[in-house]
Motif scaffolding. Structure first.
Motif, PDB file in Angstrom:
ATOM      1  N   LYS A  11      -1.875  15.051   2.998  1.00 41.97           N
ATOM      2  CA  LYS A  11      -0.619  15.812   2.973  1.00 41.97           C
ATOM      3  C   LYS A  11       0.432  15.189   3.874  1.00 41.97           C
ATOM      4  CE  LYS A  11      -2.125  19.837   4.150  1.00 41.97           C
ATOM      5  NZ  LYS A  11      -2.063  21.267   4.520  1.00 41.97           N
ATOM      6  N   GLN A  12      -0.006  14.679   5.017  1.00 44.78           N
ATOM      7  CA  GLN A  12       0.965  14.120   5.959  1.00 44.78           C
ATOM      8  C   GLN A  12       1.676  12.892   5.389  1.00 44.78           C
ATOM      9  OE1 GLN A  12       2.068  15.612   8.657  1.00 44.78           O
ATOM     10  NE2 GLN A  12       0.687  17.248   7.969  1.00 44.78           N
ATOM     11  N   THR A  13       0.994  12.179   4.496  1.00 48.60           N
ATOM     12  CA  THR A  13       1.655  11.044   3.844  1.00 48.60           C
ATOM     13  C   THR A  13       2.847  11.536   3.040  1.00 48.60           C
ATOM     14  OG1 THR A  13      -0.413   9.810   3.696  1.00 48.60           O
ATOM     15  CG2 THR A  13       1.354   9.166   2.188  1.00 48.60           C
ATOM     16  N   ILE A  14       2.682  12.657   2.335  1.00 48.79           N
ATOM     17  CA  ILE A  14       3.788  13.220   1.553  1.00 48.79           C
ATOM     18  C   ILE A  14       4.882  13.730   2.472  1.00 48.79           C
ATOM     19  CG2 ILE A  14       4.444  15.042  -0.069  1.00 48.79           C
ATOM     20  CD1 ILE A  14       1.690  14.800  -1.329  1.00 48.79           C
TER      21      ILE A  14
ATOM     22  N   ARG B  54       0.832  -1.200   0.000  1.00 47.34           N
ATOM     23  CA  ARG B  54       0.000   0.000   0.000  1.00 47.34           C
ATOM     24  C   ARG B  54       0.869   1.253   0.000  1.00 47.34           C
ATOM     25  NH1 ARG B  54      -2.937  -1.203   4.058  1.00 47.34           N
ATOM     26  NH2 ARG B  54      -1.864   0.030   5.655  1.00 47.34           N
ATOM     27  N   SER B  55       1.940   1.246   0.799  1.00 41.65           N
ATOM     28  CA  SER B  55       2.853   2.393   0.840  1.00 41.65           C
ATOM     29  C   SER B  55       3.523   2.604  -0.504  1.00 41.65           C
ATOM     30  CB  SER B  55       3.912   2.179   1.924  1.00 41.65           C
ATOM     31  OG  SER B  55       3.342   2.194   3.207  1.00 41.65           O
TER      32      SER B  55
ATOM     33  N   SER C 256       1.112   4.196  -2.871  1.00 44.87           N
ATOM     34  CA  SER C 256       0.954   5.615  -2.550  1.00 44.87           C
ATOM     35  C   SER C 256       2.148   6.418  -3.048  1.00 44.87           C
ATOM     36  CB  SER C 256       0.793   5.807  -1.041  1.00 44.87           C
ATOM     37  OG  SER C 256      -0.398   5.210  -0.575  1.00 44.87           O
ATOM     38  N   ARG C 257       3.347   5.877  -2.838  1.00 47.30           N
ATOM     39  CA  ARG C 257       4.558   6.584  -3.278  1.00 47.30           C
ATOM     40  C   ARG C 257       4.550   6.777  -4.791  1.00 47.30           C
ATOM     41  NH1 ARG C 257       9.408   4.933  -5.327  1.00 47.30           N
ATOM     42  NH2 ARG C 257      11.203   6.320  -4.956  1.00 47.30           N
ATOM     43  N   LEU C 258       4.222   5.722  -5.535  1.00 46.24           N
ATOM     44  CA  LEU C 258       4.205   5.820  -6.992  1.00 46.24           C
ATOM     45  C   LEU C 258       3.128   6.797  -7.461  1.00 46.24           C
ATOM     46  CD1 LEU C 258       4.707   2.061  -7.973  1.00 46.24           C
ATOM     47  CD2 LEU C 258       6.400   3.912  -8.048  1.00 46.24           C
ATOM     48  N   ALA C 259       1.989   6.796  -6.773  1.00 45.30           N
ATOM     49  CA  ALA C 259       0.911   7.720  -7.140  1.00 45.30           C
ATOM     50  C   ALA C 259       1.338   9.164  -6.897  1.00 45.30           C
ATOM     51  CB  ALA C 259      -0.347   7.397  -6.336  1.00 45.30           C
TER      52      ALA C 259
END
Length: 210
Positions: A45-48, A8-9, A12-15
């Motif tokens: 935003k916090q994921t980024i 999943r991570s 998200s990173r690729l997206a």
């Protein structure tokens, strides 16, 4: 079965990287924001911010990712044939630089790098340095195999190979096709080739004293 957090991570990173590339092309680097990248990627935003400190870091990782393998490393092919490997690499680079979306992305970033010292520093650390080291590693391998002169300046060899290519791309001065890529490789390898051994010719028998 519980969800795979690592997978999943990675998604998200690729997206996020894809969203950053698309937005730089669509609206220009100065108008891109972390918020816009997050919305496009479908993440918070916090994921980024957990992975990157700024939008510049995201954008440059988005560029670097185009040169990475599945393990996140940057390497050049090494089949033992330096000329063939360099032609493969430069042909692929030509294809990338003539792709309209990627070319627009790079031009937008390079324009900003020229006026933003902080982004220029990030570019050197995150993109230019690892790419240069990967290229130099392949040239060193070729040098050890006797395919380049043992005293060749490998940094200068890279300049011979890439500077005309980059100038042609920047100025739109001519086609970036496979023929041009091959010609650059061949000219560079001639310039840095090992010294040829001089054939002394057939030995002559000593002449008898008269």
């Amino acid at each position: 079965m519980p969800p795979d957090a690592a997978r999943r991570s990675d998604r998200s990173r690729l997206a996020i990287l894809a969203a950053a590339r698309d937005l730089v092309v669509e609206v220009g680097y100065p108008r891109v924001s972390i918020e816009a990248i997050a919305r496009r990627a479908g993440v918070g935003k916090q994921t980024i911010y957990r992975w990157w400190p700024s939008k510049g870091a995201v954008a440059l990782d988005a560029v670097r990712a185009l040169s990475e393998d599945d393990a996140g490393a940057i390497t050049l092919p090494d089949t033992g044939d330096l000329e063939s490997d360099l032609k493969t690499v430069l042909r692929a680079t030509a294809a990338e630089f003539t792709d309209p979306a990627l070319s627009a992305l790079l031009r937008a970033l390079y324009a900003e790098i020229a006026v933003d010292p902080a982004l220029a520093t990030l570019y050197r650390e995150k993109v230019d340095r690892p790419l240069t080291e990967a290229k130099l590693a392949r040239l060193r391998s070729g040098q050890r195999a006797g395919q380049l002169h043992p005293d060749a300046d490998l940094a200068l060899c890279l300049d011979f190979l890439y500077a005309p290519f980059t100038q042609r791309w920047l100025h739109r001065a001519g086609p970036l096709d496979e023929a041009y890529a091959d010609a650059l490789v061949e000219a560079t390898l001639r310039a840095f080739a090992p010294a040829r051994k001089v054939d002394p010719g057939p030995s002559r028998p000593p002449q008898a004293d008269r």
